[in-house]
Design a protein around this motif. Sequence first.
Motif, PDB file in Angstrom:
ATOM      1  N   ARG A   1      19.498 125.876  52.666  1.00 32.05           N
ATOM      2  CA  ARG A   1      20.078 126.133  53.980  1.00 32.05           C
ATOM      3  C   ARG A   1      19.653 125.075  54.989  1.00 32.05           C
ATOM      4  N   VAL A   2      18.390 124.662  54.905  1.00 32.68           N
ATOM      5  CA  VAL A   2      17.882 123.659  55.848  1.00 32.68           C
ATOM      6  C   VAL A   2      18.541 122.311  55.613  1.00 32.68           C
TER       7      VAL A   2
ATOM      8  N   ILE B   1      15.326 120.537  63.237  1.00 36.91           N
ATOM      9  CA  ILE B   1      16.305 121.393  62.560  1.00 36.91           C
ATOM     10  C   ILE B   1      15.611 122.289  61.542  1.00 36.91           C
ATOM     11  N   ARG B   2      14.669 121.721  60.784  1.00 35.17           N
ATOM     12  CA  ARG B   2      13.945 122.524  59.795  1.00 35.17           C
ATOM     13  C   ARG B   2      13.185 123.663  60.464  1.00 35.17           C
ATOM     14  N   HIS B   3      12.473 123.358  61.544  1.00 34.83           N
ATOM     15  CA  HIS B   3      11.690 124.402  62.225  1.00 34.83           C
ATOM     16  C   HIS B   3      12.598 125.504  62.775  1.00 34.83           C
TER      17      HIS B   3
ATOM     18  N   TYR C   1      10.714 133.008  58.948  1.00 33.32           N
ATOM     19  CA  TYR C   1       9.370 133.354  59.418  1.00 33.32           C
ATOM     20  C   TYR C   1       9.371 134.207  60.682  1.00 33.32           C
ATOM     21  N   GLY C   2      10.469 134.243  61.397  1.00 36.87           N
ATOM     22  CA  GLY C   2      10.468 134.912  62.683  1.00 36.87           C
ATOM     23  C   GLY C   2      10.194 133.920  63.800  1.00 36.87           C
ATOM     24  N   HIS C   3       9.790 134.423  64.950  1.00 33.79           N
ATOM     25  CA  HIS C   3       9.581 133.599  66.146  1.00 33.79           C
ATOM     26  C   HIS C   3       8.776 132.340  65.835  1.00 33.79           C
ATOM     27  N   SER C   4       9.273 131.192  66.300  1.00 30.47           N
ATOM     28  CA  SER C   4       8.586 129.913  66.105  1.00 30.47           C
ATOM     29  C   SER C   4       8.534 129.172  67.432  1.00 30.47           C
ATOM     30  N   LEU C   5       7.396 128.533  67.684  1.00 28.39           N
ATOM     31  CA  LEU C   5       7.172 127.824  68.952  1.00 28.39           C
ATOM     32  C   LEU C   5       7.032 126.328  68.677  1.00 28.39           C
ATOM     33  N   LEU C   6       7.854 125.513  69.355  1.00 28.10           N
ATOM     34  CA  LEU C   6       7.815 124.058  69.205  1.00 28.10           C
ATOM     35  C   LEU C   6       7.326 123.416  70.492  1.00 28.10           C
TER      36      LEU C   6
END
Length: 425
Positions: free
Chosen positions: A83-84, A118-120, A127-132
């Motif tokens: 998908r990524v 894009i991957r993150h 994984y759920g919520h992600s912070l960049l």
Amino acid sequence: MLSWLPTHLVQVENALRAGTPSGGSASEGIVPEVIAQRAVSLQEWQNAVNLARNPFVQNRRDLYRVYDNIMLDLQLTTLLDKRVEKLQADKFKIMGPDGTEQPELAALLQTMWFRNFIRHVIESIAYGHSLLELADQAPTPKTIKVNGRSLQYYPLLSVPLVSRPHVRPEKGQWVRNVFDQEGPSFRDPAVRNYYLEAGEPTDLGLLYKITPVALAKRYAMGSWSEFNDKLAIPFRWVTMKSPDAKREQKLAQILQNMGSAGWGIFHPNEEIKLLESAKSDPHKCFLELLVYCDKQMSKAISGETLTTDEGAGSKSQGVVHQEVAELKHEADRTFLEYIVNEQLLPRLVWIGYPLAGCKYVRDDSMEMSPQDQIKIDQVLLQFYNLDPQYIADKYDIKLDYIKGKTPEEVKEVLEKAVKKPQPVA
């Protein structure tokens, strides 16, 4: 002295320090934790989920340890990577404020950091919520020309993912140590433009549902390995006529050196019985469970199984499964488009990128083979006079060969171009 520093660096430093009591960004302030790899159980997953959902704790450390552990599964990794990578390979355009395409501005996102971005973003679905974090900018500016104007900006060098166990999405905070309950806010107005959130704060991700299946698959593989170790390899034994300690020690050494199969030494009137399965192919019970688990993971990640797992199917079934896979991809594209336009571009403008009023758009234009393009041009030649320069650019033919020719002659040139041998690489 401040006048010698790039303006954007002063802004970033002041904002991050003003918004964080400990000073510095999340990537600088987090104390890394050493995590040893080990097997996890279903009970540990349940306990981790309870800790993550407990309103007085809201700590996802143990849950992410479980997630990282099951992501060692090759089937699960391949499905998510599919998908990524499919989204990373998609083309896109940047449209200017006047609605025209801006290739020079699109080049600002044709970078490694945007590929990792894009991957993150897509992994936040798992994984759920992600912070960049968007604070790692080059110390020297770059210059690009847009519509005849020279514009400067300080390019991003990376967009790191803030360590998930150190993020408290429900509170909008990151913590220095994984067991801290409070930490600096990444939603504070002073720093919010340097952080980007993907996924809902309460979302535990798709891996929350996949974990029981992934653990069942691991148990099945372990049981199959144990079965092979104990029963698949023939058992060896020696029966001694009379007790003899020295001889028994010598026989034990011989049997030990003969291989990894089970062995034993027995005295008179002693025997061992091995209970075997009544079925002639007991391995099938393990194999069928592994296949079932793989298919369940395929359904969760891709929405279908025929394009990801081995198996026979009719052409009509293949078409349906392919349509479901494309539907997932279309949803991913829409999700990424919203994230880029609503969150990423405004933050890039804030840190100095010349993207004010611009929009990220998917490029759905089709790339046709030269043969297909020539067929279209042959039809157009019956009704229109095609510009010779268009023919020269489209098919890499010298303009002198085309200029002044009739449509019939141009058609002949195009037909010859189809048959033109391709150069050897």
